[in-house]
Motif scaffolding. Structure first.
Motif, short mmCIF file in Angstrom:
data_model
loop_
_atom_site.label_atom_id
_atom_site.label_comp_id
_atom_site.label_asym_id
_atom_site.label_seq_id
_atom_site.Cartn_x
_atom_site.Cartn_y
_atom_site.Cartn_z
N GLY A 96 30.09 -23.27 -24.47
CA GLY A 96 31.31 -23.63 -25.18
C GLY A 96 31.45 -22.98 -26.55
N ARG A 97 30.43 -22.24 -27.00
CA ARG A 97 30.49 -21.62 -28.32
C ARG A 97 30.68 -20.11 -28.27
NH1 ARG A 97 26.58 -24.44 -32.78
NH2 ARG A 97 26.69 -26.58 -32.06
N LEU A 98 30.67 -19.53 -27.10
CA LEU A 98 30.72 -18.08 -27.00
C LEU A 98 31.97 -17.48 -27.66
CD1 LEU A 98 29.25 -17.27 -23.47
CD2 LEU A 98 28.25 -16.82 -25.72
N PRO A 99 33.18 -18.04 -27.46
CA PRO A 99 34.36 -17.42 -28.10
C PRO A 99 34.25 -17.37 -29.62
CG PRO A 99 35.04 -18.92 -26.36
CD PRO A 99 33.57 -19.14 -26.55
N VAL A 100 33.84 -18.49 -30.23
CA VAL A 100 33.77 -18.50 -31.69
C VAL A 100 32.62 -17.63 -32.18
CG1 VAL A 100 32.30 -20.54 -31.91
CG2 VAL A 100 33.92 -20.01 -33.72
N LEU A 101 31.51 -17.57 -31.42
CA LEU A 101 30.40 -16.70 -31.80
C LEU A 101 30.81 -15.23 -31.72
CD1 LEU A 101 27.40 -18.46 -30.01
CD2 LEU A 101 27.76 -18.26 -32.48
N MET A 102 31.60 -14.86 -30.73
CA MET A 102 32.06 -13.48 -30.62
C MET A 102 33.02 -13.12 -31.76
SD MET A 102 32.61 -13.23 -26.47
CE MET A 102 33.20 -11.55 -26.57
N LEU A 103 33.90 -14.04 -32.11
CA LEU A 103 34.80 -13.78 -33.23
C LEU A 103 34.03 -13.64 -34.54
CD1 LEU A 103 37.80 -16.14 -32.41
CD2 LEU A 103 37.77 -13.64 -32.35
N LEU A 104 33.01 -14.48 -34.71
CA LEU A 104 32.18 -14.37 -35.91
C LEU A 104 31.46 -13.02 -35.93
CD1 LEU A 104 31.01 -15.65 -38.45
CD2 LEU A 104 29.23 -16.69 -37.03
N GLY A 105 31.03 -12.55 -34.77
CA GLY A 105 30.41 -11.23 -34.71
C GLY A 105 31.36 -10.12 -35.14
N VAL A 106 32.63 -10.25 -34.77
CA VAL A 106 33.63 -9.27 -35.21
C VAL A 106 33.79 -9.32 -36.73
CG1 VAL A 106 36.06 -8.61 -35.08
CG2 VAL A 106 34.86 -9.33 -33.02
N VAL A 107 33.84 -10.53 -37.28
CA VAL A 107 33.98 -10.69 -38.73
C VAL A 107 32.83 -10.00 -39.46
CG1 VAL A 107 33.89 -12.39 -40.61
CG2 VAL A 107 35.32 -12.82 -38.60
N VAL A 108 31.61 -10.29 -39.02
CA VAL A 108 30.43 -9.73 -39.67
C VAL A 108 30.40 -8.20 -39.51
CG1 VAL A 108 27.91 -9.63 -39.60
CG2 VAL A 108 29.08 -11.83 -39.45
N SER A 109 30.67 -7.72 -38.32
CA SER A 109 30.54 -6.30 -38.03
C SER A 109 31.54 -5.46 -38.83
CB SER A 109 30.72 -6.04 -36.53
OG SER A 109 29.72 -6.71 -35.79
N ILE A 231 21.16 -14.12 -32.16
CA ILE A 231 22.58 -13.85 -32.41
C ILE A 231 22.75 -12.90 -33.59
CG2 ILE A 231 24.79 -14.88 -33.04
CD1 ILE A 231 23.92 -15.45 -30.19
N TYR A 232 22.00 -13.13 -34.66
CA TYR A 232 22.11 -12.25 -35.83
C TYR A 232 21.73 -10.82 -35.48
CZ TYR A 232 22.73 -16.30 -38.93
OH TYR A 232 23.19 -17.43 -39.56
N ASN A 233 20.72 -10.65 -34.64
CA ASN A 233 20.34 -9.30 -34.22
C ASN A 233 21.42 -8.66 -33.36
OD1 ASN A 233 17.82 -9.09 -35.51
ND2 ASN A 233 16.80 -10.21 -33.87
N LEU A 234 22.06 -9.45 -32.51
CA LEU A 234 23.15 -8.91 -31.69
C LEU A 234 24.33 -8.47 -32.56
CD1 LEU A 234 23.16 -11.38 -28.66
CD2 LEU A 234 22.37 -9.02 -28.69
N TYR A 235 24.57 -9.18 -33.66
CA TYR A 235 25.65 -8.81 -34.56
C TYR A 235 25.41 -7.44 -35.18
CZ TYR A 235 27.57 -13.57 -34.47
OH TYR A 235 28.14 -14.77 -34.09
N ARG A 236 24.13 -7.04 -35.33
CA ARG A 236 23.84 -5.75 -35.94
C ARG A 236 24.23 -4.57 -35.04
NH1 ARG A 236 23.53 -7.25 -40.85
NH2 ARG A 236 22.73 -5.17 -41.35
N LEU A 237 24.33 -4.81 -33.73
CA LEU A 237 24.61 -3.71 -32.81
C LEU A 237 26.00 -3.11 -33.04
CD1 LEU A 237 23.75 -1.96 -30.43
CD2 LEU A 237 24.54 -3.76 -28.89
#
Length: 300
Positions: A96-109, A231-237
């Motif tokens: 249930g958290r994947l959509p918001v986690l993906m959006l947060l990844g976009v923000v960080v990236s 998750i933080y490591n995935l955001y670095r990709l």
């Protein structure tokens, strides 16, 4: 840590870091002017003076940091029991958290990639104008802008939530990069162009200072602790992909700034998406609590 205390701790950490950045710029400006660049030995293999002095001072700082870390920092191995069972719990934790986690990844990236691309471009853009600035002083001013942004983020922490501060940061950075793209097209002898470009850079650096404490609190609130490292490591990709593509593209500075402006719009939309998803999830949780309470009352 509570949300308010965590925000204060992030603000304090970046406050100290930017203070060190200001001192580093001023010190670098001083040491690079002590002696001129030249060969240290007759065989011309070793050189000293000039800009090299700043790197020599950096080596000393790193050596001091190495000693302090070795003496006072203990390794944090985490909870071994939690680590052993982490693989089995990642699925339910992320459900249930994947959509918001993906959006947060976009923000960080997009924001942090834009920051690194900016670092690679600012010196070339500033020095294209027909004057020779003191680079150490400019860097210190950038760090001062970051310091002001970090302090503003901490002071506004009780009035503006992290997503609100991030939305403002992305909106202002969009305008700053747009102004930068315009300024770098002006003639090299344009005083207004040089001042406008530097002002746009300062605005972006101010909101870099706003960004990091705000996103730190938001990430700690959204990303489950059990999978935070993953998750933080995935955001670095995607972040590194954007950086490598931009640096190897060969685009002119004006094109890069235009692309960075578009990335800021993408980040702004992602922040708004996070706000929308969290509001929807919060409404569902509240409705579920009300239904559970009604059932308990009916049972009584």
């Amino acid at each position: 840590f509570s949300g308010s205390l965590l925000g204060f701790m992030f603000g304090l950490m970046y406050f100290v870091m930017y203070c060190m950045g200001i001192a580093s710029g001023l010190l670098g400006e001083v040491v690079t002017g002590i002696s001129s660049f030249g060969a240290w030995s007759e065989d011309q293999k070793f050189h000293t003076g000039g800009a090299i002095c700043a790197f020599d001072v950096a080596i000393v700082c790193l050596a001091v940091a190495l000693v302090l870390i070795a003496l006072f920092f203990d390794e944090n191995y985490g909870a071994r029991a939690a680590a052993a069972s982490g693989g089995a719990t990642q699925g339910p934790v992320l459900q249930g958290r994947l959509p918001v986690l993906m959006l947060l990844g976009v923000v960080v990236s997009v924001f942090e990639a834009s920051m690194f691309v900016f670092v690679s471009e600012w010196f070339r853009c500033i020095t294209r104008f027909s004057f020779q600035p003191k680079i150490g002083l400019l860097f210190s001013m950038f760090m001062m802008a970051c310091l002001c942004g970090s302090s503003a983020s901490t002071l506004l922490g009780t009035r503006l939530k992290p997503p609100q501060r991030l939305a403002i940061a992305f909106g202002a950075s969009f305008l700053a990069f747009g102004a930068s793209a315009f300024a770098v097209t002006l003639p090299e002898d344009s005083v207004g162009g040089a001042i406008g470009l530097f002002a746009a850079f300062l605005i972006f650096e101010f909101f870099v200072g706003v960004y990091f404490p705000s996103v730190g609190v938001l990430k700690s609130d959204i990303v489950p602790e059990e999978v935070r490292g993953l998750i933080y490591n995935l955001y670095r990709l995607p972040l590194n992909i954007i950086i490598v593509v931009m640096l190897l593209s060969g685009f002119a500075s004006v094109t890069k700034f235009r692309i960075l402006s578009l990335l800021m719009l993408v980040g702004f939309g992602s922040v708004m998406g996070i706000v929308s998803l969290r509001a929807r999830d919060g409404g569902r949780e509240l409705g579920q609590k009300l239904r559970d309470g009604g059932q308990e009352l009916a049972a009584v």
